[in-house]
Design an enzyme around this catalytic site. Structure first.
Site, short mmCIF file in Angstrom:
data_model
loop_
_atom_site.label_atom_id
_atom_site.label_comp_id
_atom_site.label_asym_id
_atom_site.label_seq_id
_atom_site.Cartn_x
_atom_site.Cartn_y
_atom_site.Cartn_z
N GLU A 135 6.49 20.30 25.08
CA GLU A 135 7.05 19.06 25.60
C GLU A 135 7.96 18.35 24.60
O GLU A 135 8.93 17.69 24.99
CB GLU A 135 5.93 18.11 26.05
CG GLU A 135 5.19 18.56 27.28
CD GLU A 135 3.96 19.42 26.98
OE1 GLU A 135 3.19 19.70 27.91
OE2 GLU A 135 3.79 19.80 25.79
N PHE A 190 -10.33 13.33 32.83
CA PHE A 190 -9.75 14.51 32.20
C PHE A 190 -8.24 14.37 32.08
O PHE A 190 -7.56 14.09 33.07
CB PHE A 190 -10.10 15.77 33.00
CG PHE A 190 -9.46 17.02 32.45
CD1 PHE A 190 -9.85 17.54 31.23
CD2 PHE A 190 -8.46 17.67 33.17
CE1 PHE A 190 -9.25 18.69 30.73
CE2 PHE A 190 -7.87 18.82 32.67
CZ PHE A 190 -8.27 19.32 31.44
N GLN A 191 -7.72 14.54 30.88
CA GLN A 191 -6.30 14.43 30.56
C GLN A 191 -5.71 13.08 30.94
O GLN A 191 -4.53 12.97 31.27
CB GLN A 191 -5.50 15.58 31.21
CG GLN A 191 -5.76 16.92 30.55
CD GLN A 191 -4.78 18.00 30.93
OE1 GLN A 191 -4.16 17.96 32.00
NE2 GLN A 191 -4.61 18.99 30.06
N LYS A 229 -1.07 10.44 39.95
CA LYS A 229 -0.86 11.57 40.86
C LYS A 229 -0.96 11.17 42.32
O LYS A 229 -0.19 11.66 43.16
CB LYS A 229 -1.88 12.68 40.55
CG LYS A 229 -1.61 13.94 41.38
CD LYS A 229 -2.46 15.12 40.96
CE LYS A 229 -2.08 16.36 41.78
NZ LYS A 229 -2.86 17.56 41.36
N MET A 247 14.93 18.92 0.54
CA MET A 247 15.17 17.54 0.17
C MET A 247 13.98 16.95 -0.58
O MET A 247 14.14 16.19 -1.54
CB MET A 247 15.50 16.69 1.40
CG MET A 247 15.95 15.27 1.06
SD MET A 247 17.44 15.22 0.03
CE MET A 247 18.72 15.35 1.27
#
Length: 559
Positions: A51, A113-114, A163, A467
């Site tokens: 993602e 969940f999630q 959802k 760097m």
């Protein structure tokens, strides 16, 4: 007509002219993806490997095209994986809309969940974060998200949709996309008059161009302004291309890795005209001594940036392009030939230089410039290679350098390069990376192959975190703590395993041949350029020091 929430999401994207989205599906966003499948001929979906790659791709698409970039993710870890990309866009004022889906409304706040409070997480790094719990408000919220992202000072907006809202049905009516008009409501005749007085009384003016000038689309107006003011021009990393890097008035980048000419010139000027810059610490060095001999005129669309880091003499709050149109109509032609001659002497005395007898980062960048004739979209990761790209590729047009300036996000470049190539398929897109950065995003090479996105990945491979090692060399008595990357990883084999072309270059001639070949292949290519671990970016200003104290390799030897 009656539509469910998922259908409304897709119809609103079509309203906004969205032709491409980047994302990764999951359970909570499955209804939206099912609807997206039905409209796959109208909206292209790029399935990234992670993602974060999707958020960077949306960012790169937005930077290259000037449109709003769009990324999608599911709930929980899908949504949190967008956070770094959203923060990157926020720091650089890039318009993206991130659409996430969450657990159902009845499950919110129950550690389902999630489940994650993504609107709370992203509140500090977005212009606005929405959660839509009522389907009747969904269409207007999405429209508002796009409007917020693209108006005023651009930036990212997040829309989170439970959802069950994506499944609920309501009435939908299409709306036509409204025209965005630049904001100059705060620009007064008195402010313009004071600015003109400062400009026409200056003897040693300097123009300083930042990222806001790119976002404003003010390049033509800046060129006219510079000609009328007859002044030298420096820029920031984010301002590259807003004023041509090939113009005789141009003196290079300002600040920590800016040219000595720009640093000395700004320190000696009596008027500094600042166009869309936020006075980053990497630019100013010690703010107490920055441009201490100068009056400062700052033009910026965001009033929050006025007097935030550096106290200015006069400000004009408004769209840079529109403000400069007014100033250009009223500014008398100036003549500062003596001042420009002094700046020219600095340019001749303090040119950028590097060791020309081996394969180095600066050579690679200059060779890319030669072979692309300065007409590529250059994307970078973050580190030494990023600074070399800014120093040695002469950007002549805006939106041709895509880089994480504010957040400094390692792993930004490959996703952004894919987004840029999708948005501008006719352009050659080159991502200049370090080996440390490549380790953070090399999974996206598989994305480029899967979707046939022919980006060229040039890896400046010094087998260290370059760097950070440079700072360890100069300020930490060569204690190389956790910066050595010498291991058995073979980037060429990795590229080939993912279906891309892999080429190794260990000399200047090998790189010339490799890059020339890459330009002909029309497929993802990775070129592994082996350079010395101790190559450094010069000049440099120590953190917090006066920018006049810029030093290079010769200065260290003579010290």
């Amino acid at each position: 007509m009656q539509l469910n929430g998922s259908e409304i999401v897709i119809e609103c994207l079509k309203e906004q002219g969205v032709d491409t989205v980047f994302g990764y599906p999951g359970g909570a966003i499955l209804n939206v993806y099912d609807e997206l499948y039905k409209h796959r001929d109208e909206i292209r979906h790029i399935l990234t490997s992670h993602e974060q790659g999707a958020s960077h791709a949306a960012d790169g698409y937005a930077r290259a095209t000037g449109k709003v970039g769009v990324c999608l993710a599911t709930s929980g870890p899908g949504a949190t994986n967008l956070v770094t990309g959203i923060a990157t866009a926020y720091m650089d004022s890039i318009p993206i809309v991130a659409i996430t889906c969450n657990v159902g409304v009845s499950l919110l706040g129950k550690d389902s969940f999630q489940e994650i409070d993504i609107t709370g997480i992203t509140m500090p790094i977005t212009k606005y974060s929405f959660i839509v719990k009522d389907v009747t408000k969904l269409a207007d919220t999405i429209r508002k998200a796009f409007r917020i992202a693209r108006t005023g000072r651009p930036g990212p907006v997040l829309v989170d949709i439970p959802k069950d809202v994506t499944a609920a049905v309501t009435e939908y009516e299409r709306e036509e996309l409204g025209k965005v008009t630049p904001d100059i409501s705060q620009v007064s005749d008195e402010g313009i008059s004071r600015a003109l007085s400062m400009l026409e009384s200056a003897e040693r003016p300097y123009v300083f161009v930042g990222g806001g000038a790119v976002l404003s689309g003010a390049s033509e107006e800046i060129r006219e302004f510079v000609r009328k003011l007859d002044a030298p021009v420096a820029d920031t990393l984010m301002g590259k291309g807003a004023f041509p890097g090939t113009d005789s008035h141009y003196t290079g980048m300002l600040g920590m890795h800016g040219t000595k000419t720009s640093n000395y010139g700004v320190s000696e000027c009596d008027l500094l005209v600042v166009l869309g810059s936020r006075f980053s610490d990497r630019v100013t060095g010690n703010t107490e001594t920055f441009a201490k001999n100068a009056k400062i005129l700052q033009i910026d669309i965001d009033p929050v940036e006025i007097n935030k880091n550096v106290i200015v003499t006069e400000e004009i709050v408004g769209d840079i392009r529109e403000v400069l149109k007014i100033i250009n109509r009223n500014l008398k032609q100036q003549d500062h030939s003596e001042w420009l001659e002094k700046i020219q002497q600095y340019k001749e005395k303090y040119p950028l230089k590097y060791h020309t007898d081996a394969l180095t980062g600066p050579f690679v960048v200059e060779e890319i410039y030669r072979q692309t004739k300065g007409d590529a979209l250059i994307v970078t990761e973050v580190g030494q290679h990023q600074m070399w790209a800014a120093q040695y590729y002469r950007f002549t047009k805006p939106r041709t350098l895509l880089t994480s300036g504010g957040l400094g996000t390692m792993g930004y470049g490959l996703g952004a390069a894919m987004g840029a190539k999708v948005g501008c398929p006719e352009k050659t897109v080159v991502n200049i990376a370090g080996d440390g950065c490549l380790r953070m995003n090399m999974n996206e090479l598989a994305t480029a192959v899967r979707h046939n996105i022919p980006v060229i990945e040039v890896v400046i491979n010094n087998h260290v975190l370059g760097m950070v090692r440079q700072w360890q060399d100069l300020f930490y008595d060569e204690r190389y703590s956790a910066t050595v990357l010498r291991d058995a990883v073979d980037f060429v084999k990795m590229a080939e395993a993912m279906g891309a072309e892999g080429i190794r270059a260990e000399s200047q001639e090998e790189f010339r041949e490799a890059f020339a070949k890459a330009l002909t292949l029309n497929k993802p290519v990775l070129i592994d350029c082996q350079i010395d671990s101790d190559d450094k970016v010069w000049p440099m200003v120590a953190p917090g020091a006066d920018i006049k104290e810029a030093f290079d390799e010769d200065d260290l030897k003579n010290k």
